[in-house]
Design a protein around this motif. Structure first.
Motif, PDB file in Angstrom:
ATOM      1  N   GLU A 162      -0.996   8.549   8.244  1.00  0.00           N
ATOM      2  CA  GLU A 162      -1.737   8.638   6.973  1.00  0.00           C
ATOM      3  C   GLU A 162      -0.802   9.052   5.857  1.00  0.00           C
ATOM      4  O   GLU A 162       0.141   9.816   6.076  1.00  0.00           O
ATOM      5  N   LEU A 163      -1.049   8.543   4.663  1.00  0.00           N
ATOM      6  CA  LEU A 163      -0.282   8.973   3.496  1.00  0.00           C
ATOM      7  C   LEU A 163      -1.119   8.756   2.248  1.00  0.00           C
ATOM      8  O   LEU A 163      -1.742   7.694   2.069  1.00  0.00           O
ATOM      9  N   ASP A 164      -1.158   9.773   1.408  1.00  0.00           N
ATOM     10  CA  ASP A 164      -1.878   9.713   0.132  1.00  0.00           C
ATOM     11  C   ASP A 164      -3.335   9.307   0.306  1.00  0.00           C
ATOM     12  O   ASP A 164      -3.900   8.553  -0.497  1.00  0.00           O
ATOM     13  N   PRO A 202       0.800  -1.230   0.000  1.00  0.00           N
ATOM     14  CA  PRO A 202       0.000   0.000   0.000  1.00  0.00           C
ATOM     15  C   PRO A 202       0.834   1.282   0.000  1.00  0.00           C
ATOM     16  O   PRO A 202       0.433   2.283  -0.592  1.00  0.00           O
ATOM     17  N   LEU A 203       1.998   1.254   0.661  1.00  0.00           N
ATOM     18  CA  LEU A 203       2.854   2.442   0.700  1.00  0.00           C
ATOM     19  C   LEU A 203       3.679   2.614  -0.575  1.00  0.00           C
ATOM     20  O   LEU A 203       4.373   3.617  -0.732  1.00  0.00           O
ATOM     21  N   GLU A 227       7.410   9.033   6.109  1.00  0.00           N
ATOM     22  CA  GLU A 227       6.481  10.135   5.870  1.00  0.00           C
ATOM     23  C   GLU A 227       5.093   9.793   6.393  1.00  0.00           C
ATOM     24  O   GLU A 227       4.380  10.658   6.920  1.00  0.00           O
ATOM     25  N   MET A 228       4.685   8.539   6.252  1.00  0.00           N
ATOM     26  CA  MET A 228       3.412   8.110   6.822  1.00  0.00           C
ATOM     27  C   MET A 228       3.388   8.366   8.322  1.00  0.00           C
ATOM     28  O   MET A 228       2.400   8.893   8.865  1.00  0.00           O
ATOM     29  N   TYR A 280      -3.152   4.335   7.938  1.00  0.00           N
ATOM     30  CA  TYR A 280      -2.511   3.099   8.400  1.00  0.00           C
ATOM     31  C   TYR A 280      -2.629   2.952   9.907  1.00  0.00           C
ATOM     32  O   TYR A 280      -2.838   1.857  10.422  1.00  0.00           O
ATOM     33  N   LEU A 281      -2.469   4.061  10.629  1.00  0.00           N
ATOM     34  CA  LEU A 281      -2.612   4.109  12.074  1.00  0.00           C
ATOM     35  C   LEU A 281      -3.342   5.395  12.451  1.00  0.00           C
ATOM     36  O   LEU A 281      -3.259   6.405  11.739  1.00  0.00           O
TER      37      LEU A 281
END
Length: 417
Positions: A317-319, A236-237, A310-311, A323-324
């Protein structure tokens, strides 16, 4: 040197939002960041390092991305930004996040005894050194918990301690698993019967904690750690070059391992052997490919690892994908050691070292910064105050007295305006 287009001027920065106009957004001087390139290239020229990759991002955008030196010095193959590295203990961060994902799903609690999920760990023993030599084996004062594993306060070493001979005789010593022909879970089950180095919750003891945690993730999820990380984080990342073992078609991108010697670097043996650490190219390409070490097993690139960092910097969160929870990341990046002694000015959270007092810690940085590194001398950290992530990839073991990491930190922060 590849710099982001925002560096066309002398500095790169982001304007403060209207709701926070009193807070001055930091910027980085492109000219002053050039000192970092000069230092790394000088170390290559002097033979102190063979090569390295550095990626620094601010607000998720590259402000510095550089490959210096050689991927393979003897073959005269240059280091590239997509070179793949053995990241060793940087694996711990992903395994720790995996455990916290299970916490968010209600499948474990931080204060769960490890024995709730791995029954062989329900009762453990501790080796207590005698003043006149030898040791006594006594029961642990309390069960080891998930939190103990995340904070390395379980009393579990990499085999060192009063009972070191018992651990060595059992064939369990050191962080390296890539040469094993059995799953990590099998080793973890056997180590539960060995005497630990300290009582749970009393000391910071760096060791197999995150490998055990990875087995907990496997037991609860019903998947291998490799499959869990791949499904929940790596794919996912977009971490397309991150895995426990190297796909054969990527062999030409794997960085060569070097060792610091008397006045010169030497190419490490292939695959190498244990010498107070596994010194060698390792078994990541031609090994058994069985043991997925949650504590030290992954391969990755500076770019891939920066996505993961970065997440975390963004609070989980990213994009557009979460995630957490932000609160879970806050919990992970707070000190959990309390009165347990640790490095001056530093604390330890749920998988990360935490900078709590810049002056006492004694090096440039920011309070609330968190990070760690790997056995092959790689380093990473996240600086929420300056909105930075830093990924430094190198393959140098042992590293000797090279001071590249300290200078990386100094030369990064001297560029902050």
């Amino acid at each position: 040197m590849l710099l982001s287009s925002a560096l066309a001027g002398s500095v790169v920065g982001v304007s403060a939002p209207a709701s926070a106009q009193s807070v001055q957004a930091s910027s980085l001087s492109a000219e002053r960041l050039g000192r970092l390139t000069e230092m790394l290239q000088a170390y290559v020229d002097q033979g102190r390092i063979a090569g390295a990759v550095v990626k620094i991002q601010q607000d998720g955008r590259d402000v510095y991305s550089e490959a210096v030196g050689w991927r393979d010095k003897e073959a005269r193959d240059p280091m590239r930004e997509d070179t793949i590295f053995r990241i060793a203990s940087q694996t711990k961060a992903l395994t720790s996040v995996a455990a916290m994902m299970l916490m968010e799903e209600g499948k474990l609690l931080l204060d769960d005894p490890v024995g709730k999920h791995l029954p062989e760990w329900s009762k453990t023993n501790v080796a207590v050194a005698r003043p006149d030599g030898g040791y006594d084996v006594v029961p642990a004062k309390r069960p080891i918990t998930i939190r103990d594993l995340l904070t390395h306060s379980a009393g579990i070493s990499y085999g060192s301690g009063p009972a070191e001979k018992a651990w060595r005789d059992a064939g369990i010593f050191g962080w390296y698993f890539a040469d094993r022909k059995e799953p990590v879970a099998s080793v973890v089950a056997r180590m539960a019967a060995l005497p630990m180095a300290a009582q749970p919750g009393e000391q910071f003891v760096y060791g197999y904690n995150t490998d055990i945690l990875g087995v907990v993730v496997e037991k609860i999820s019903g998947k291998t750690l490799a499959a869990f990380l791949d499904e929940r984080l790596i794919r996912p990342l977009g971490m397309k070059d991150t895995s426990f073992f190297l796909p054969r078609e990527k062999a030409a991108r794997l960085a060569t391992v070097y060792s610091a010697g008397a006045g010169a670097l030497r190419r490490a043996a292939d695959p190498g052997a244990w010498q107070n650490g596994h010194i060698g190219q390792g078994h990541y390409l031609n090994g058994p490919r069985v043991a997925h070490s949650g504590g030290a097993g992954l391969l990755s690139t500076a770019g891939d690892y920066s996505r993961f960092l970065e997440m975390l910097r963004r609070g989980g969160e990213l994009d557009g994908r979460r995630y957490l929870s932000r609160k879970t990341v806050e919990l992970m990046t707070a000190d959990h050691l309390g009165a347990i002694p640790y490095n001056p000015g530093m604390g330890f959270g749920l998988g990360f070292s935490i900078r709590e007092d810049v002056g006492v810690a004694g090096a440039p940085g920011s309070e609330s910064e968190f990070g760690w590194g790997g056995a092959y001398h790689s380093q990473y950290w996240v600086d929420p105050q300056e909105r930075l992530t830093i990924s430094y990839m190198i393959q140098l073991i042992p590293a000797g007295d090279v001071d590249d990491v300290g200078k990386l930190r100094a030369l990064l922060y001297q560029a902050v305006e």
